[in-house]
Scaffold this active site. Structure first.
Site, PDB file in Angstrom:
ATOM      1  N   TRP A 118       0.457  -0.914  -0.115  1.00 56.56           N
ATOM      2  CA  TRP A 118      -0.057   0.427   0.314  1.00 56.56           C
ATOM      3  C   TRP A 118       0.520   1.261   0.294  1.00 56.56           C
ATOM      4  O   TRP A 118       0.454   2.521  -0.648  1.00 56.56           O
ATOM      5  CB  TRP A 118      -0.799   0.126   1.193  1.00 56.56           C
ATOM      6  CG  TRP A 118      -1.564   1.525   1.555  1.00 56.56           C
ATOM      7  CD1 TRP A 118      -2.304   2.188   0.641  1.00 56.56           C
ATOM      8  CD2 TRP A 118      -1.150   2.134   2.425  1.00 56.56           C
ATOM      9  NE1 TRP A 118      -2.706   3.308   1.208  1.00 56.56           N
ATOM     10  CE2 TRP A 118      -2.156   3.330   2.122  1.00 56.56           C
ATOM     11  CE3 TRP A 118      -0.244   1.801   3.524  1.00 56.56           C
ATOM     12  CZ2 TRP A 118      -2.220   4.704   3.292  1.00 56.56           C
ATOM     13  CZ3 TRP A 118      -0.259   3.617   4.204  1.00 56.56           C
ATOM     14  CH2 TRP A 118      -1.028   4.897   3.595  1.00 56.56           C
ATOM     15  N   HIS A 119       1.777   1.601   0.933  1.00 61.00           N
ATOM     16  CA  HIS A 119       3.019   2.382   0.649  1.00 61.00           C
ATOM     17  C   HIS A 119       3.793   2.717  -0.701  1.00 61.00           C
ATOM     18  O   HIS A 119       3.656   3.803  -0.875  1.00 61.00           O
ATOM     19  CB  HIS A 119       3.763   2.749   1.861  1.00 61.00           C
ATOM     20  CG  HIS A 119       3.681   2.745   2.576  1.00 61.00           C
ATOM     21  ND1 HIS A 119       3.205   1.449   3.944  1.00 61.00           N
ATOM     22  CD2 HIS A 119       3.123   3.606   3.909  1.00 61.00           C
ATOM     23  CE1 HIS A 119       3.127   2.058   4.973  1.00 61.00           C
ATOM     24  NE2 HIS A 119       2.171   3.410   5.303  1.00 61.00           N
ATOM     25  N   GLY A 120       3.452   1.587  -0.920  1.00 64.45           N
ATOM     26  CA  GLY A 120       4.325   1.622  -2.912  1.00 64.45           C
ATOM     27  C   GLY A 120       4.893   0.638  -3.121  1.00 64.45           C
ATOM     28  O   GLY A 120       5.577  -0.035  -2.659  1.00 64.45           O
TER      29      GLY A 120
END
Length: 403
Positions: free
Chosen positions: A334-336
């Site tokens: 989700w962060h990247g």
């Protein structure tokens, strides 16, 4: 057109507090000015997503119509014969825009899917939460007007905290008495000044004054050593970045909570002295709490129930370990979609699994393991350093050193 990012500068707060006055006066006299609040929200959305960010504003409008239509459609058809298929399809469709946004950076020359905007992650968390609670029956019914108010609640739209629909609507539909509201305003003022201390003083010291210097020194020392030896400036970077990350984000969250309190909405706190945690599990009960609890309720617990239902893993310990792995791996993605975010997620999964082993061992051998202020201090110190190392991974700075 003026374009202001949330809580970005003194001008923003001057405009914001002036616009809040009618809302505060209304609440003081026992009334919620819902039409004015809607105009207030619209005005600040224009300030945020207007001007040079107009394409984000368009994306927000399309996204909101899409999610409201999706959720209301699910609310209507959730009790049909194919309810499981409809539920799964609705959840997948609700996260699809976020998935596209997260994968778009992998194709830097392709701008056809430029549908992202500030806050898309947090709006997606809200929509998934509502869909799942409609399926569970904890949300009995929902109106598109209330859902829209919840989804676009301005103080928290860009970066949280992540509120829950039932808690939000309870506050929104209930006007506090004058004594209670004045106490809320007093708390809001405290959070506002604490936010200024965190973000604009301590965050400035660590992020603007110290961080560039220690990062440059760490890079210089790395090159001077020719890739060998220990870079003490890298250690300094780890601690400085960790402090900056905390004070900057905690300051932002305090602003969001403060403005919410001014509006008669008690948005939950996001941080609770996380660096005083005794272990990594306690840390996640103190750090970015609304996100942590969202992942616990809608990833960890749902995956656990699914595994139990299909009898994939019979051993409860192994099942919880697998759930931790999935939970933090999803958080990392989700962060990247970069190696350091994914490693960050795996690092915390491993840390919390090892922590569970230790807690079970400690409970079994409680009479053999000393417990006093010194051991507590050692636990806090160890947890703090483990967390700071994870933030070093998260920062992506190691990518600059190695590649």
């Amino acid at each position: 057109m003026i374009n202001l990012q949330p809580y970005s500068n003194p001008n923003y707060f001057m405009i914001l507090l002036a616009a809040l006055l009618p809302i505060m006066i209304g609440l003081y006299f026992g009334r919620r000015l819902k039409i004015y609040e809607a105009l207030f929200t619209f005005s600040f959305l224009v300030l945020t997503f207007g001007g040079d960010h107009w394409h984000q504003g368009v994306a927000l409008i399309i996204y909101t119509i899409y999610q409201v239509g999706l959720t209301m459609g699910f609310e209507r058809y959730r009790r049909t014969k194919n309810q499981t298929s409809i539920f799964v399809s609705t959840v997948l469709l609700s996260i699809l825009p976020l998935v596209i946004v997260k994968f778009t950076p992998l194709f830097p020359n392709d701008h056809s899917f430029n549908i992202g905007f500030l806050g898309i992650s947090y709006l997606t968390f809200k929509t998934v939460q509502v869909i799942m609670e409609l399926r569970d029956g904890t949300i009995k019914e929902i109106s598109w007007q209330q859902y829209l108010q919840f989804l676009l609640f301005f103080p928290t739209i860009s970066s949280g905290p992540i509120d829950r629909y039932r808690r939000f609507i309870k506050d929104y539909d209930h006007v506090p008495d004058r004594k209670t509201y004045l106490a809320d305003v007093d708390q809001a003022v405290f959070y506002l000044f604490q936010g200024f201390l965190y973000k604009y003083i301590l965050g400035y010291i660590f992020g603007t004054l110290l961080l560039p210097n220690v990062s440059q020194a760490a890079l210089s020392q790395r090159y001077a050593l020719g890739g060998t030896g220990i870079s003490w400036y890298l250690l300094a970077y780890m601690y400085v970045y960790s402090m900056y990350l905390f004070f900057d984000f905690a300051g932002y969250s305090l602003f969001a909570v403060s403005i919410s309190y001014f509006m008669g909405i008690k948005t939950p706190m996001n941080f609770n002295k996380p660096f005083l945690a005794h272990n990594i599990k306690e840390f996640w009960n103190r750090w970015h709490m609304t996100l942590s609890f969202w992942f616990r309720d809608f990833i960890f617990m749902r995956f656990t129930f699914w595994v139990m239902k299909h009898h994939w893993v019979k051993n409860r310990v192994r099942m919880s370990q697998l759930a931790y792995l999935v939970n933090f791996l999803v958080m990392g993605f989700w962060h990247g979609i970069t190696w350091y975010y994914i490693v960050y997620g795996l690092f915390h999964a491993a840390a919390i699994i090892l922590n569970d082993y230790w807690l079970r061992y400690k409970k079994k051998h409680a009479d053999q393991i000393p417990h006093n202020k010194w051991t507590e201090g050692l636990a806090i110190f160890a947890t703090f350093n483990i967390v700071c190392f994870s933030f070093l991974i998260f920062s992506g700075f190691l990518n600059q050193l190695w590649f």
